[in-house]
Structures are given as structure tokens and as C-alpha cells.
Design a protein around this motif. Sequence first.
Motif, short mmCIF file in Angstrom:
data_model
loop_
_atom_site.label_atom_id
_atom_site.label_comp_id
_atom_site.label_asym_id
_atom_site.label_seq_id
_atom_site.Cartn_x
_atom_site.Cartn_y
_atom_site.Cartn_z
N PRO A 47 0.85 -1.18 0.00
CA PRO A 47 0.00 0.00 0.00
C PRO A 47 0.90 1.24 0.00
O PRO A 47 1.94 1.26 0.66
CB PRO A 47 -0.78 -0.10 1.32
N GLU A 103 4.97 7.74 -1.46
CA GLU A 103 6.19 6.93 -1.31
C GLU A 103 7.07 7.02 -2.55
O GLU A 103 7.80 6.09 -2.87
CB GLU A 103 5.82 5.46 -1.04
N ASP A 152 -3.36 5.38 -2.92
CA ASP A 152 -4.55 6.19 -2.59
C ASP A 152 -4.44 7.60 -3.17
O ASP A 152 -4.59 8.58 -2.45
CB ASP A 152 -4.75 6.23 -1.08
N GLY A 201 -6.97 4.69 4.24
CA GLY A 201 -6.46 3.83 5.31
C GLY A 201 -5.85 2.54 4.82
O GLY A 201 -6.18 2.01 3.76
N ASP A 250 8.35 1.66 2.66
CA ASP A 250 9.40 2.58 3.12
C ASP A 250 10.72 1.90 3.53
O ASP A 250 11.51 2.48 4.26
CB ASP A 250 8.87 3.42 4.29
N ARG A 298 8.83 5.71 20.15
CA ARG A 298 8.21 4.83 19.14
C ARG A 298 8.34 3.37 19.56
O ARG A 298 7.42 2.57 19.38
CB ARG A 298 8.91 5.10 17.80
N TYR A 333 -3.28 0.39 12.47
CA TYR A 333 -2.41 -0.72 12.91
C TYR A 333 -3.17 -1.92 13.40
O TYR A 333 -2.71 -3.05 13.30
CB TYR A 333 -1.53 -0.28 14.08
N ARG A 371 11.69 3.97 8.92
CA ARG A 371 11.44 4.53 7.57
C ARG A 371 12.70 5.09 6.92
O ARG A 371 13.45 5.83 7.53
CB ARG A 371 10.36 5.60 7.73
N1 LIG Z 1 -2.89 3.04 0.18
C1 LIG Z 1 -2.59 3.50 1.39
N2 LIG Z 1 -1.37 3.27 1.91
C2 LIG Z 1 -1.09 3.75 3.15
C3 LIG Z 1 -2.03 4.50 3.91
N3 LIG Z 1 -1.45 4.83 5.10
C4 LIG Z 1 -0.20 4.32 5.07
N4 LIG Z 1 0.02 3.68 3.88
C5 LIG Z 1 1.22 2.94 3.47
O1 LIG Z 1 1.33 1.86 4.37
C6 LIG Z 1 2.69 1.60 4.67
C7 LIG Z 1 2.93 1.77 6.18
O2 LIG Z 1 2.75 3.13 6.53
P1 LIG Z 1 3.85 4.00 7.31
O3 LIG Z 1 3.57 5.44 7.17
O4 LIG Z 1 5.22 3.54 6.94
O5 LIG Z 1 3.51 3.59 8.79
P2 LIG Z 1 4.55 3.19 9.89
O6 LIG Z 1 5.54 2.23 9.33
O7 LIG Z 1 3.81 2.77 11.06
O8 LIG Z 1 5.20 4.58 10.24
P3 LIG Z 1 6.55 5.24 9.70
O9 LIG Z 1 7.41 4.18 9.15
O10 LIG Z 1 7.10 5.98 10.84
O11 LIG Z 1 6.11 6.15 8.62
C8 LIG Z 1 3.49 2.56 3.81
O12 LIG Z 1 3.83 1.90 2.62
C9 LIG Z 1 2.51 3.69 3.54
O13 LIG Z 1 2.77 4.38 2.34
C10 LIG Z 1 -3.33 4.74 3.32
O14 LIG Z 1 -4.21 5.37 3.89
N5 LIG Z 1 -3.55 4.21 2.08
#
Ligand SMILES: Nc1nc2c(ncn2[C@@H]2O[C@H](COP(=O)(O)OP(=O)(O)OP(=O)(O)O)[C@@H](O)[C@H]2O)c(=O)[nH]1
Length: 232
Positions: A8, A12, A37, A67, A93, A132, A179, A206
Motif C-alpha cells: 500500500p 512513497e 490512494d 487507510g 518505506d 516509538r 495498525y 522509515r
Molecule cells: N494506500 C494506502 N497506503 C497507506 C495509507 N497509510 C499508510 N500507507 C502505506 O502503508 C505503509 C505503512 O505506513 P507507514 O507510514 O510507513 O507507517 P509506519 O511504518 O507505522 O510509520 P513510519 O514508518 O514511521 O512512517 C506505507 O507503505 C505507507 O505508504 C493509506 O491510507 N492508504
Amino acid sequence: MQTLIIIPTYNEIENLQRLIGEIFLILPETDILIVDDNSPDGTGELAERLGRKNHRIKLIRRAGKSGLGSAYIRGFKYALKNNYDFVFEMDADFSHPPAYLPDFLMHTSRYNLILGSRYIKGGGITNWGIWRRLLSYAANLYARIFLGLPYRDLTGGFKCYSREVLKNLRLDSIISEGYVFQIETTYRAHRQGYAIKEIPIVFKGRYKGESKISRKICLEAIWKVPLLRFLR
Ligand SMILES: Nc1nc2c(ncn2[C@@H]2O[C@H](COP(=O)(O)OP(=O)(O)OP(=O)(O)O)[C@@H](O)[C@H]2O)c(=O)[nH]1
Ligand SMILES: [Mg+2]
């Protein structure tokens, strides 16, 4: 055995192309599905260009940010419709190093769901500050105790599902978006008696771009974990 890796994406563009390149170096035969999205930074357009050059790169574009949970559900439905045998969840990421992909596949003959785990021997986290880490640890403890689950990492998003599990997840009744989606899917598979294996991964904070974690996502986990137990 045909595999699909669902990624998702929301903003990115700095990570996606390099990540896809690394994945294909390790698993040249896999398909990859990007669920974007309508990222303002052009991630969707990039994915479309990449998909035109390589038929193994698939793309679903949604109208706006709705989401992580619903993005995965869209991806899972695509996987079922197109008869993939094993389906990965993976972040865009670089938090989930592609080098682990073969480790998951080593367990697919005996397990229905394989979880990349930061909290077992051999696993870990780099590049994350104390807050975190504490948040993640607390969320895992909370879910593990409330739901009575034996797994150490319930919030991780590096997972591999068999088609069989996906078919029986009852995707349309999943209630989580953030999550807690990861907790809910593992909880459902566990309650249905599937064989679940945790394998160690070292998670990297990330690489580039901005985090999408929000207070809303954390609050959702606090109230939905008890709800999952109540609804079972
Ligand atoms: N399609 C879609 N992808 C999402 C959405 N929210 C997050 N993502 C993707 O889901 C993946 C996880 O999100 P992250 O922002 O990395 O969340 P995280 O790993 O908990 O937090 P960080 O690494 O600190 O940013 C990444 O590839 C995001 O681009 C969303 O609403 N829609
Ligand atoms: Mg991330």
C-alpha cells in the motif's frame, strides 16, 4: 507456487522504484500489487509507468487516502480473484527488508500465516527512538494480553498469508483501518485454528518520506482491541 506482494502506498515516490527493484532481485518470479490512494506526490503515476514496462507490477488506484486496512482488503480480494497461492503484506518505506522474503517462503509448506517478528530472538528494530519503541511494545503487550494470543509481534506489517487463510478471513466484516488491522487479521486466523509461525526480522525505521502514524490510529487500537474480543 505463485506469490503476490501487496504494497500500500501513500506518498512513497522516494522509495517505491528502488524497493521494487530490490524485490525482483530476490524474487524474480513474484508479482507485486501497489495499492495507491491517489498520492499527491505522484506515486500512482510512477507505479503506472513501471507497470507498463513490467507485467509483474500491478496497480490499483483509489480516489483518496482511505487507510491501510481497506487498502489491504482491496489487495486481498485481487489476490483471491487471481488465484495467488501466497500473499505478502509489505510497507513501501524499506522498513521490511526484501532480503527476508525467502525466509517466509521456507515456511509455507507447514504454516498458513507467517509473521515477520521484531520481538523474538534474532529480530529487532533500528532507527527508532525510545517513544516509538515504547508505543509499539505497549500496543503489542495490550493486544497479546487482551486477546490471549501467543505471538510476540502482533502489530507488524510484514506478513505472508496462504490463500486458504485469506479465503476464510471474511474480509467484508473486518472492522479495523490502522495498525489494529494487523492484530485483527492475525486474531481471526488464530481463532480459526490456522498454523501461524513467527520468524525474526530486523525492522528498519522509515528510509525516506513522511510517517502516516497519527493519534487517530493509536486511539483506534485502544478501543478496538477490546471490541475484537467482544465481537468474536
Ligand atoms: N494506500 C494506502 N497506503 C497507506 C495509507 N497509510 C499508510 N500507507 C502505506 O502503508 C505503509 C505503512 O505506513 P507507514 O507510514 O510507513 O507507517 P509506519 O511504518 O507505522 O510509520 P513510519 O514508518 O514511521 O512512517 C506505507 O507503505 C505507507 O505508504 C493509506 O491510507 N492508504
Ligand atoms: Mg513505515
